[in-house]
Design an enzyme around this catalytic site. Sequence first.
Site, mmCIF file in Angstrom:
data_model
loop_
_atom_site.group_PDB
_atom_site.id
_atom_site.type_symbol
_atom_site.label_atom_id
_atom_site.label_comp_id
_atom_site.label_asym_id
_atom_site.label_seq_id
_atom_site.Cartn_x
_atom_site.Cartn_y
_atom_site.Cartn_z
ATOM 1 N N ASP A 51 -3.615 15.785 16.570
ATOM 2 C CA ASP A 51 -4.464 15.605 17.745
ATOM 3 C C ASP A 51 -3.633 15.683 19.013
ATOM 4 O O ASP A 51 -2.432 15.374 18.996
ATOM 5 C CB ASP A 51 -5.164 14.238 17.693
ATOM 6 C CG ASP A 51 -6.221 14.169 16.606
ATOM 7 O OD1 ASP A 51 -6.732 15.227 16.220
ATOM 8 O OD2 ASP A 51 -6.521 13.050 16.156
ATOM 9 N N TYR A 79 3.701 8.332 9.330
ATOM 10 C CA TYR A 79 3.353 8.117 10.731
ATOM 11 C C TYR A 79 3.837 6.748 11.204
ATOM 12 O O TYR A 79 3.865 5.784 10.422
ATOM 13 C CB TYR A 79 1.836 8.139 10.931
ATOM 14 C CG TYR A 79 1.156 9.438 10.589
ATOM 15 C CD1 TYR A 79 0.948 10.416 11.553
ATOM 16 C CD2 TYR A 79 0.685 9.680 9.292
ATOM 17 C CE1 TYR A 79 0.305 11.605 11.249
ATOM 18 C CE2 TYR A 79 0.039 10.869 8.977
ATOM 19 C CZ TYR A 79 -0.143 11.823 9.959
ATOM 20 O OH TYR A 79 -0.786 13.001 9.653
ATOM 21 N N ASP A 93 -9.956 6.368 18.804
ATOM 22 C CA ASP A 93 -8.631 6.406 19.417
ATOM 23 C C ASP A 93 -8.768 6.141 20.913
ATOM 24 O O ASP A 93 -9.871 5.921 21.425
ATOM 25 C CB ASP A 93 -7.920 7.739 19.127
ATOM 26 C CG ASP A 93 -8.637 8.944 19.718
ATOM 27 O OD1 ASP A 93 -9.434 8.776 20.667
ATOM 28 O OD2 ASP A 93 -8.396 10.070 19.238
ATOM 29 N N ARG A 193 -6.640 7.303 12.286
ATOM 30 C CA ARG A 193 -7.684 6.728 13.145
ATOM 31 C C ARG A 193 -8.691 5.934 12.327
ATOM 32 O O ARG A 193 -9.161 4.873 12.745
ATOM 33 C CB ARG A 193 -8.426 7.838 13.894
ATOM 34 C CG ARG A 193 -7.765 8.280 15.162
ATOM 35 C CD ARG A 193 -8.556 9.390 15.793
ATOM 36 N NE ARG A 193 -8.620 10.569 14.933
ATOM 37 C CZ ARG A 193 -9.441 11.592 15.109
ATOM 38 N NH1 ARG A 193 -10.315 11.559 16.090
ATOM 39 N NH2 ARG A 193 -9.412 12.633 14.316
#
Length: 310
Positions: A51, A79, A93, A193
């Site tokens: 993203d 991550y 988000d 997310r």
Amino acid sequence: MTTQQQRPRRPTAPDGLVVVDKPQDWTSHDVVARMRRLAGTRKVGHAGTLDPMATGVLVIGIGRATRLLTYVVGADKEYLATIRLGVTTNTEDAEGEVLVVSDASAVTRDAVAAAALPLTGTIAQVPSAVSAIKVDGQRAYARVRAGESVELAAREVTVSTFDVGEVRTASVDGTPVVDVDVRVVCSSGTYVRALARDLGDALGVGGHLTALRRTRVGGYGIDGASTLDELAEVPDDVPLSVLSLADAARATFPVRELTEPEARALSYGQAIPADGVDATTAAIGPDGTLVALVEPHGPKAKPALVFAPA
């Protein structure tokens, strides 16, 4: 009459992979467009969209290495993220519209760790409504942005690690909220997310993702990544450096070292004895080049992709 002198075209980069540290506010497509100029070719692709809000590892394939990207996309990913508990947004988000702000002052680190446990392992995850999943031929995020309500089916994903790090208190318009740093290792197709959303829901205060950095895709880590600015410093008359096809394959697949007759057979698309090949394997020739990717078929290993010319 004079003509404007054009900037010389950079020499075409060799076939291979480049691990890019994607900057914030760039789409993955933006990075590919920039890499086409830097690599001197339009034959450029990426493995696994990030993203615009996210930073970190974006694996770029150049030339024949784009054929490897299908396999890289399916690799596990790591991550580092920050989740804000107490605030719900319509995109899950920080780029979305705030829907609800709740008092999260009672949320403790132990409670966060306990709520993360059921989100670890093989789970059924409902993807984010603003994902790129297609619904009746249109991306889900496009439908959401058009004002539609989108319901996506749960998908099985694996979250092998969901570590809770620092927990900090913050305030949104005077309401106490909690920021949590996490480290997530997960299978392809997992939405961090959605983990933020589900963690907030489990704690009864809602939550969304405020920061996301991908630190690894399969065997490609952030320590081997270059920024676009660093790549742009390469002189215009010098081809971009890449991770060779063989080294790229070694980072993703088990390796089968070939004899000269085996390398020749694979280059013609012929099978070779399996000899321990029990998954997609990089077949490396005696000269160190990637000859093919092979897959097991009974006692034989058959080429799935051939890179060496016959």
